[in-house]
Design a protein around this motif. Structure first.
Motif, PDB file in Angstrom:
ATOM      1  N   THR A 171      13.485   7.661 -10.743  1.00  0.00           N
ATOM      2  CA  THR A 171      14.400   8.792 -11.499  1.00  0.00           C
ATOM      3  C   THR A 171      14.693  10.034  -9.730  1.00  0.00           C
ATOM      4  O   THR A 171      13.609  10.648 -10.060  1.00  0.00           O
ATOM      5  CB  THR A 171      14.353   9.782 -12.228  1.00  0.00           C
ATOM      6  N   GLY A 172      15.621   9.436  -8.833  1.00  0.00           N
ATOM      7  CA  GLY A 172      15.874  10.314  -8.276  1.00  0.00           C
ATOM      8  C   GLY A 172      14.809  10.162  -7.009  1.00  0.00           C
ATOM      9  O   GLY A 172      15.211  10.685  -6.015  1.00  0.00           O
ATOM     10  N   TRP A 173      14.853   8.818  -7.489  1.00  0.00           N
ATOM     11  CA  TRP A 173      13.890   8.745  -5.900  1.00  0.00           C
ATOM     12  C   TRP A 173      13.305   7.268  -5.404  1.00  0.00           C
ATOM     13  O   TRP A 173      13.293   6.399  -7.127  1.00  0.00           O
ATOM     14  CB  TRP A 173      12.461   8.950  -5.571  1.00  0.00           C
ATOM     15  N   ASP A 174      13.870   6.727  -4.990  1.00  0.00           N
ATOM     16  CA  ASP A 174      13.948   4.968  -4.238  1.00  0.00           C
ATOM     17  C   ASP A 174      13.227   5.423  -2.355  1.00  0.00           C
ATOM     18  O   ASP A 174      12.841   5.195  -1.436  1.00  0.00           O
ATOM     19  CB  ASP A 174      15.173   4.534  -3.741  1.00  0.00           C
ATOM     20  N   TYR A 175      11.482   4.300  -3.557  1.00  0.00           N
ATOM     21  CA  TYR A 175      11.002   4.449  -1.516  1.00  0.00           C
ATOM     22  C   TYR A 175      10.782   2.783  -1.573  1.00  0.00           C
ATOM     23  O   TYR A 175      10.478   1.638  -2.002  1.00  0.00           O
ATOM     24  CB  TYR A 175       8.998   4.669  -1.658  1.00  0.00           C
ATOM     25  N   TRP A 176      11.138   2.215   0.111  1.00  0.00           N
ATOM     26  CA  TRP A 176      10.757   1.125   0.778  1.00  0.00           C
ATOM     27  C   TRP A 176       9.846   0.714   1.748  1.00  0.00           C
ATOM     28  O   TRP A 176       9.846   2.311   2.497  1.00  0.00           O
ATOM     29  CB  TRP A 176      12.619   0.647   1.351  1.00  0.00           C
ATOM     30  N   GLY A 207      -1.448  -3.069  -9.152  1.00  0.00           N
ATOM     31  CA  GLY A 207      -2.300  -3.019  -8.861  1.00  0.00           C
ATOM     32  C   GLY A 207      -2.774  -1.381  -9.082  1.00  0.00           C
ATOM     33  O   GLY A 207      -2.615  -0.694 -10.637  1.00  0.00           O
ATOM     34  N   ASN A 208      -3.573  -0.680  -7.944  1.00  0.00           N
ATOM     35  CA  ASN A 208      -4.053   0.302  -8.987  1.00  0.00           C
ATOM     36  C   ASN A 208      -3.358   1.313  -7.742  1.00  0.00           C
ATOM     37  O   ASN A 208      -2.090   1.172  -7.093  1.00  0.00           O
ATOM     38  CB  ASN A 208      -4.906   0.644  -8.396  1.00  0.00           C
ATOM     39  N   ALA A 209      -3.771   3.028  -8.065  1.00  0.00           N
ATOM     40  CA  ALA A 209      -2.863   4.019  -6.572  1.00  0.00           C
ATOM     41  C   ALA A 209      -2.443   3.773  -5.331  1.00  0.00           C
ATOM     42  O   ALA A 209      -1.318   3.853  -4.855  1.00  0.00           O
ATOM     43  CB  ALA A 209      -3.479   5.873  -7.288  1.00  0.00           C
ATOM     44  N   GLU A 210      -3.646   3.013  -4.888  1.00  0.00           N
ATOM     45  CA  GLU A 210      -3.334   2.754  -3.229  1.00  0.00           C
ATOM     46  C   GLU A 210      -2.321   1.462  -3.250  1.00  0.00           C
ATOM     47  O   GLU A 210      -1.608   1.855  -1.975  1.00  0.00           O
ATOM     48  CB  GLU A 210      -4.828   2.376  -2.887  1.00  0.00           C
ATOM     49  N   ASN A 211      -2.881   0.270  -3.853  1.00  0.00           N
ATOM     50  CA  ASN A 211      -2.309  -0.766  -3.565  1.00  0.00           C
ATOM     51  C   ASN A 211      -1.543  -0.814  -5.325  1.00  0.00           C
ATOM     52  O   ASN A 211      -2.030  -1.346  -5.587  1.00  0.00           O
ATOM     53  CB  ASN A 211      -2.679  -2.002  -3.485  1.00  0.00           C
ATOM     54  N   PRO A 212      -0.180  -0.468  -5.067  1.00  0.00           N
ATOM     55  CA  PRO A 212       0.557  -0.629  -6.209  1.00  0.00           C
ATOM     56  C   PRO A 212       0.921  -1.883  -6.861  1.00  0.00           C
ATOM     57  O   PRO A 212       1.006  -2.387  -8.421  1.00  0.00           O
ATOM     58  CB  PRO A 212       1.563   0.469  -6.302  1.00  0.00           C
ATOM     59  N   VAL A 213       1.753  -2.600  -6.146  1.00  0.00           N
ATOM     60  CA  VAL A 213       2.085  -4.029  -6.743  1.00  0.00           C
ATOM     61  C   VAL A 213       1.424  -4.729  -5.794  1.00  0.00           C
ATOM     62  O   VAL A 213       1.932  -4.995  -4.095  1.00  0.00           O
ATOM     63  CB  VAL A 213       3.382  -4.059  -6.648  1.00  0.00           C
ATOM     64  N   TYR A 214       1.299  -6.215  -6.170  1.00  0.00           N
ATOM     65  CA  TYR A 214       0.806  -7.330  -5.170  1.00  0.00           C
ATOM     66  C   TYR A 214       2.317  -9.219  -5.891  1.00  0.00           C
ATOM     67  O   TYR A 214       2.716  -7.909  -7.192  1.00  0.00           O
ATOM     68  CB  TYR A 214      -0.113  -7.520  -5.512  1.00  0.00           C
ATOM     69  N   LEU A 215       2.594  -9.345  -4.878  1.00  0.00           N
ATOM     70  CA  LEU A 215       3.040 -10.617  -5.183  1.00  0.00           C
ATOM     71  C   LEU A 215       2.167 -11.825  -4.670  1.00  0.00           C
ATOM     72  O   LEU A 215       1.519 -11.937  -3.886  1.00  0.00           O
ATOM     73  CB  LEU A 215       4.163 -10.629  -4.537  1.00  0.00           C
ATOM     74  N   GLN A 216       2.201 -12.763  -6.073  1.00  0.00           N
ATOM     75  CA  GLN A 216       0.952 -13.786  -5.467  1.00  0.00           C
ATOM     76  C   GLN A 216       2.040 -15.412  -5.439  1.00  0.00           C
ATOM     77  O   GLN A 216       3.565 -15.118  -6.413  1.00  0.00           O
ATOM     78  CB  GLN A 216       0.499 -13.974  -6.925  1.00  0.00           C
ATOM     79  N   ALA A 261       0.822  -1.352   0.017  1.00  0.00           N
ATOM     80  CA  ALA A 261       0.117   0.200  -0.108  1.00  0.00           C
ATOM     81  C   ALA A 261       0.642   1.074   0.276  1.00  0.00           C
ATOM     82  O   ALA A 261       2.014   1.014   1.040  1.00  0.00           O
ATOM     83  CB  ALA A 261      -0.742   0.011   1.079  1.00  0.00           C
ATOM     84  N   ALA A 262       0.824   2.180  -1.139  1.00  0.00           N
ATOM     85  CA  ALA A 262       1.597   3.579  -0.904  1.00  0.00           C
ATOM     86  C   ALA A 262       0.537   4.285  -0.279  1.00  0.00           C
ATOM     87  O   ALA A 262      -0.710   4.571  -0.453  1.00  0.00           O
ATOM     88  CB  ALA A 262       1.816   3.625  -2.312  1.00  0.00           C
ATOM     89  N   SER A 263       1.250   5.386   0.608  1.00  0.00           N
ATOM     90  CA  SER A 263       0.171   6.512   1.215  1.00  0.00           C
ATOM     91  C   SER A 263       0.549   7.527   0.210  1.00  0.00           C
ATOM     92  O   SER A 263      -0.841   9.042   0.594  1.00  0.00           O
ATOM     93  CB  SER A 263       0.882   7.178   2.316  1.00  0.00           C
ATOM     94  N   GLY A 264       1.228   7.771  -0.593  1.00  0.00           N
ATOM     95  CA  GLY A 264       1.111   9.312  -1.441  1.00  0.00           C
ATOM     96  C   GLY A 264       0.667   8.784  -2.595  1.00  0.00           C
ATOM     97  O   GLY A 264       0.798   7.709  -3.621  1.00  0.00           O
ATOM     98  N   SER A 265       0.590   9.473  -3.634  1.00  0.00           N
ATOM     99  CA  SER A 265       0.694   9.200  -5.329  1.00  0.00           C
ATOM    100  C   SER A 265       2.417   9.301  -6.171  1.00  0.00           C
ATOM    101  O   SER A 265       3.289   9.955  -5.164  1.00  0.00           O
ATOM    102  CB  SER A 265       0.081  10.391  -6.040  1.00  0.00           C
ATOM    103  N   ILE A 266       2.553   8.396  -6.704  1.00  0.00           N
ATOM    104  CA  ILE A 266       3.760   8.016  -7.231  1.00  0.00           C
ATOM    105  C   ILE A 266       3.613   7.951  -8.752  1.00  0.00           C
ATOM    106  O   ILE A 266       2.070   7.666  -9.503  1.00  0.00           O
ATOM    107  CB  ILE A 266       3.711   6.165  -7.132  1.00  0.00           C
ATOM    108  N   PHE A 267       4.217   8.879  -9.531  1.00  0.00           N
ATOM    109  CA  PHE A 267       4.391   9.107 -10.648  1.00  0.00           C
ATOM    110  C   PHE A 267       5.598   8.725 -11.492  1.00  0.00           C
ATOM    111  O   PHE A 267       6.795   8.498 -11.287  1.00  0.00           O
ATOM    112  CB  PHE A 267       3.957  10.335 -11.120  1.00  0.00           C
ATOM    113  N   SER A 268       5.409   7.975 -12.369  1.00  0.00           N
ATOM    114  CA  SER A 268       6.622   7.920 -13.617  1.00  0.00           C
ATOM    115  C   SER A 268       7.252   7.140 -12.862  1.00  0.00           C
ATOM    116  O   SER A 268       8.772   7.800 -12.635  1.00  0.00           O
ATOM    117  CB  SER A 268       7.467   9.086 -14.090  1.00  0.00           C
ATOM    118  N   PHE A 269       7.232   5.467 -12.166  1.00  0.00           N
ATOM    119  CA  PHE A 269       8.331   5.648 -11.579  1.00  0.00           C
ATOM    120  C   PHE A 269       8.683   4.460 -12.744  1.00  0.00           C
ATOM    121  O   PHE A 269       8.298   4.387 -13.672  1.00  0.00           O
ATOM    122  CB  PHE A 269       6.931   3.599 -10.907  1.00  0.00           C
TER     123      PHE A 269
END
Length: 114
Positions: A99-104, A71-80, A22-30
Protein backbone atom coordinates in the motif's frame (compact mmCIF):
# COMPACT_ATOMS: atom_id res chain seq x y z
CA UNK A 1 14.58 -0.82 -0.42
CA UNK A 2 16.54 -2.04 -3.43
CA UNK A 3 15.81 -5.25 -5.28
CA UNK A 4 18.53 -7.11 -7.15
CA UNK A 5 17.77 -10.04 -9.40
CA UNK A 6 20.22 -12.86 -10.04
CA UNK A 7 20.30 -16.28 -11.63
CA UNK A 8 19.83 -15.33 -15.23
CA UNK A 9 22.06 -16.50 -18.03
CA UNK A 10 22.30 -18.51 -21.21
CA UNK A 11 20.58 -21.89 -21.23
CA UNK A 12 19.69 -24.41 -23.91
CA UNK A 13 16.06 -25.14 -24.76
CA UNK A 14 14.63 -27.56 -22.23
CA UNK A 15 16.97 -26.36 -19.52
CA UNK A 16 16.25 -24.77 -16.17
CA UNK A 17 17.16 -21.62 -14.28
CA UNK A 18 16.27 -20.32 -10.85
CA UNK A 19 15.94 -16.58 -10.44
CA UNK A 20 16.40 -14.94 -7.06
CA UNK A 21 15.41 -11.48 -5.87
CA UNK A 22 17.53 -10.00 -3.09
CA UNK A 23 16.13 -7.16 -0.99
CA UNK A 24 18.44 -4.63 0.65
CA UNK A 25 15.97 -3.55 3.31
CA UNK A 26 13.05 -4.83 5.29
CA UNK A 27 9.74 -5.33 3.59
CA UNK A 28 6.59 -5.28 5.68
CA UNK A 29 3.01 -5.96 4.84
CA UNK A 30 3.43 -6.47 1.15
CA UNK A 31 0.43 -7.09 -1.08
CA UNK A 32 2.12 -9.15 -3.74
CA UNK A 33 5.48 -10.15 -5.19
CA UNK A 34 5.95 -10.94 -8.82
CA UNK A 35 8.20 -11.58 -11.74
CA UNK A 36 7.79 -9.75 -15.01
CA UNK A 37 9.69 -10.00 -18.25
CA UNK A 38 10.36 -7.83 -21.25
CA UNK A 39 11.59 -9.13 -24.57
CA UNK A 40 13.13 -6.82 -27.19
CA UNK A 41 10.46 -4.79 -28.91
CA UNK A 42 7.72 -6.02 -26.60
CA UNK A 43 5.92 -4.65 -23.58
CA UNK A 44 6.73 -5.81 -20.09
CA UNK A 45 4.44 -8.67 -19.10
CA UNK A 46 3.55 -10.48 -15.94
CA UNK A 47 5.15 -13.91 -15.64
CA UNK A 48 4.04 -14.93 -12.15
CA UNK A 49 2.73 -13.30 -9.00
CA UNK A 50 2.21 -14.45 -5.43
CA UNK A 51 0.11 -12.57 -2.91
CA UNK A 52 0.58 -12.20 0.82
CA UNK A 53 -2.06 -14.90 1.15
CA UNK A 54 -0.03 -17.20 -1.11
CA UNK A 55 -2.39 -16.99 -4.07
CA UNK A 56 -0.43 -17.47 -7.27
CA UNK A 57 -1.08 -16.31 -10.80
CA UNK A 58 0.86 -17.39 -13.87
CA UNK A 59 0.93 -16.26 -17.45
CA UNK A 60 -0.64 -18.92 -19.65
CA UNK A 61 2.63 -19.27 -21.54
CA UNK A 62 4.52 -20.44 -18.44
CA UNK A 63 1.91 -22.50 -16.58
CA UNK A 64 3.24 -25.90 -15.67
CA UNK A 65 6.84 -24.86 -16.33
CA UNK A 66 7.53 -21.98 -13.94
CA UNK A 67 7.00 -21.83 -10.18
CA UNK A 68 7.06 -18.73 -8.01
CA UNK A 69 7.90 -19.16 -4.36
CA UNK A 70 8.37 -16.98 -1.32
CA UNK A 71 11.70 -17.02 0.46
CA UNK A 72 13.11 -15.25 3.47
CA UNK A 73 13.59 -11.57 4.30
CA UNK A 74 16.88 -11.33 2.38
CA UNK A 75 15.61 -13.17 -0.69
CA UNK A 76 11.86 -12.75 -0.56
CA UNK A 77 10.91 -14.31 -3.88
CA UNK A 78 12.22 -16.86 -6.35
CA UNK A 79 11.23 -18.05 -9.78
CA UNK A 80 12.02 -21.62 -10.78
CA UNK A 81 11.95 -21.96 -14.55
CA UNK A 82 11.91 -25.40 -16.15
CA UNK A 83 11.54 -26.60 -19.73
CA UNK A 84 12.72 -23.27 -21.00
CA UNK A 85 11.90 -22.26 -24.55
CA UNK A 86 13.50 -19.72 -26.88
CA UNK A 87 10.41 -17.54 -26.49
CA UNK A 88 11.21 -17.22 -22.78
CA UNK A 89 14.20 -15.08 -23.71
CA UNK A 90 13.81 -11.71 -22.02
CA UNK A 91 14.97 -9.49 -19.20
CA UNK A 92 13.26 -10.65 -16.02
CA UNK A 93 12.30 -8.17 -13.31
CA UNK A 94 11.39 -8.69 -9.70
CA UNK A 95 8.57 -6.57 -8.27
CA UNK A 96 7.24 -6.22 -4.74
CA UNK A 97 4.45 -3.83 -3.88
CA UNK A 98 2.35 -2.78 -0.96
CA UNK A 99 0.00 0.00 0.00
CA UNK A 100 1.65 3.21 -1.19
CA UNK A 101 4.88 1.67 -2.41
CA UNK A 102 6.18 -0.32 -5.33
CA UNK A 103 9.73 -1.65 -5.75
CA UNK A 104 11.40 -2.94 -8.92
CA UNK A 105 14.74 -4.49 -9.62
CA UNK A 106 17.01 -3.68 -12.55
CA UNK A 107 16.43 -7.01 -14.23
CA UNK A 108 18.42 -10.09 -15.16
CA UNK A 109 18.85 -11.39 -18.69
CA UNK A 110 17.60 -14.85 -19.56
CA UNK A 111 18.58 -16.19 -22.97
CA UNK A 112 17.32 -19.54 -24.19
CA UNK A 113 19.22 -20.67 -27.24
CA UNK A 114 21.02 -23.66 -28.66
Amino acid sequence: VQLVESGGGLVQPGGSLRLSCAASGSIFSFNAMGWYRQAPGKQRELVARITSGDWTVYADSVKGRFTIARGNAENPVYLQMNSLKPEDTAVYFCNIWGTGWDYWGQGTQVTVSS
